[in-house]
Design an enzyme around this catalytic site. Structure first.
Site, PDB file in Angstrom:
ATOM      1  N   GLU A  83      -1.297  -5.725   8.537  1.00 55.17           N
ATOM      2  CA  GLU A  83      -0.537  -5.140   9.639  1.00 55.17           C
ATOM      3  C   GLU A  83      -1.165  -5.476  10.980  1.00 55.17           C
ATOM      4  OE1 GLU A  83      -0.095  -0.910   9.061  1.00 55.17           O
ATOM      5  OE2 GLU A  83       0.835  -1.165   7.074  1.00 55.17           O
ATOM      6  N   LYS A 141      -0.892  -9.568   2.763  1.00 59.18           N
ATOM      7  CA  LYS A 141      -0.186  -9.068   3.945  1.00 59.18           C
ATOM      8  C   LYS A 141      -1.145  -8.200   4.730  1.00 59.18           C
ATOM      9  CE  LYS A 141       2.992  -5.585   3.914  1.00 59.18           C
ATOM     10  NZ  LYS A 141       2.316  -4.645   4.844  1.00 59.18           N
ATOM     11  N   GLU A 143       9.224  -4.004  10.573  1.00 56.87           N
ATOM     12  CA  GLU A 143       9.544  -2.673  10.019  1.00 56.87           C
ATOM     13  C   GLU A 143      10.048  -1.720  11.098  1.00 56.87           C
ATOM     14  OE1 GLU A 143       6.725  -0.971   7.293  1.00 56.87           O
ATOM     15  OE2 GLU A 143       7.788   0.957   7.258  1.00 56.87           O
ATOM     16  N   ASP A 194       0.843  -1.197   0.000  1.00 57.13           N
ATOM     17  CA  ASP A 194       0.000   0.000   0.000  1.00 57.13           C
ATOM     18  C   ASP A 194       0.885   1.258   0.000  1.00 57.13           C
ATOM     19  OD1 ASP A 194       0.852  -0.120   2.618  1.00 57.13           O
ATOM     20  OD2 ASP A 194      -1.158  -0.049   3.515  1.00 57.13           O
ATOM     21  N   SER A 195       2.217   1.069   0.000  1.00 60.69           N
ATOM     22  CA  SER A 195       3.144   2.173  -0.269  1.00 60.69           C
ATOM     23  C   SER A 195       2.862   2.735  -1.666  1.00 60.69           C
ATOM     24  CB  SER A 195       4.598   1.707  -0.174  1.00 60.69           C
ATOM     25  OG  SER A 195       4.789   0.523  -0.918  1.00 60.69           O
TER      26      SER A 195
END
Ligand code: KIV
Length: 282
Positions: free
Chosen positions: A115, A113, A182, A44-45
């Site tokens: 978070e 993925k 991260e 989503d970057s």
């Protein structure tokens, strides 16, 4: 044959470090595939790298589905992981199941993925129980940027480091095939890596992780005003592109582009005949 999630797990068992990179389009994905990068994340970057947003919050499921389809079309070998956007898996386990299912079924990703640590364990367990592979993500979780008070390194106090270890364990026990760590101190990431059987994939988490992931545009020097400490520019594409655009515009303005070399020709008598004919009336 595509890399599978079991292949990624095997790399840790064999002590083989591996790379992962983001891609959002078929052309970049093809280059990564050819380079032998085993895991491609449609992160989503995308929001900052391509869409011009300040952070990842505005990225939608439709955005990720669209770009994942392109990445899947550009690849044959790499494992493609679709990043689940903010609020597409938080409301309920059922919402997560439906949206993760779309990433695999409609977009062709092989895994998703999401978070979050212990708080996401039930969701990860449900997805993996129906055969939907999950890559976990803890530490600096950019979708929580407003809660975290900015893009800050996590796990610097004893309590915070303990929480990271607990989150990592919960994600592994829930069935994730690997986990992104991260922005955390290298020694904390080392402890996590030693304690987990699944591979850790670091970004700003030091050299001891099993794999390393970076945002492709960061290692390409594509966003020159943003070079995070944890990246290394392997190219300077923005400078090259800016130079190319400037030279093109100068050549066009000067009339030196295009020349005969960049033009198509036709037999002279065709043009001679056309010139004799009266201008057609509209
Ligand atoms: O969205 C993304 O690119 C990511 C990586 C930084 C891991 O989540």
């Amino acid at each position: 044959m595509r890399v599978t999630t079991s292949d990624i797990r095997k790399l840790k068992a064999e002590g083989q470090k591996f790379s992962a990179l983001t891609a959002y389009d078929a052309v970049t994905a093809h280059l990564l595939d050819e380079a032998g990068v085993p895991l491609i994340l449609v992160g989503d970057s995308l929001g900052m790298a391509v869409l011009g947003y300040e952070n990842t919050i505005p990225v939608t499921l439709a955005d990720i589905l669209h770009h994942t389809k392109a990445v899947v079309r550009g690849t044959q070998r790499s494992l493609v992981v679709a990043d689940m956007p903010f609020m597409t898996y938080h409301r309920s386990v059922e919402q997560a199941l439906e949206n993760a299912g779309r990433c695999l079924q409609e977009a062709g990703a092989q895994a998703v993925k999401l978070e979050g640590g212990r708080v996401m364990a039930a969701t990860i367990a449900r997805l993996t129980s129906v055969g939907l592979p999950v890559l976990g993500h803890i530490g600096l979780t950019p979708q929580s940027v407003h809660q975290l008070g900015g893009f800050k390194v996590q796990g610097k106090t004893l309590d915070a480091a303990r929480r990271l270890l607990d989150d990592a364990t919960a994600v592994e026990e829930a069935g994730a095939f690997a986990i992104v760590l991260e922005c955390m101190p290298a020694e904390v990431a080392r402890l996590v890596t030693e304690r987990l059987a699944i591979p850790t994939i670091g970004i700003g988490a030091g050299p001891y992780c099993d794999g390393q992931i970076q945002v492709s545009s960061d290692i390409l020097g594509w966003l020159p005003d943003f070079t995070p400490k944890h990246t290394r520019p392997y190219a300077h594409l923005a400078a090259d592109a800016a130079d190319a655009f400037r030279r093109f515009q100068t050549d066009v303005a000067a009339g030196s582009f295009p020349t005969a070399k960049e033009s198509f020709s036709v037999a002279e008598d065709v043009i001679a005949e056309l010139r004799k004919e009266p201008r057609p009336r509209s």
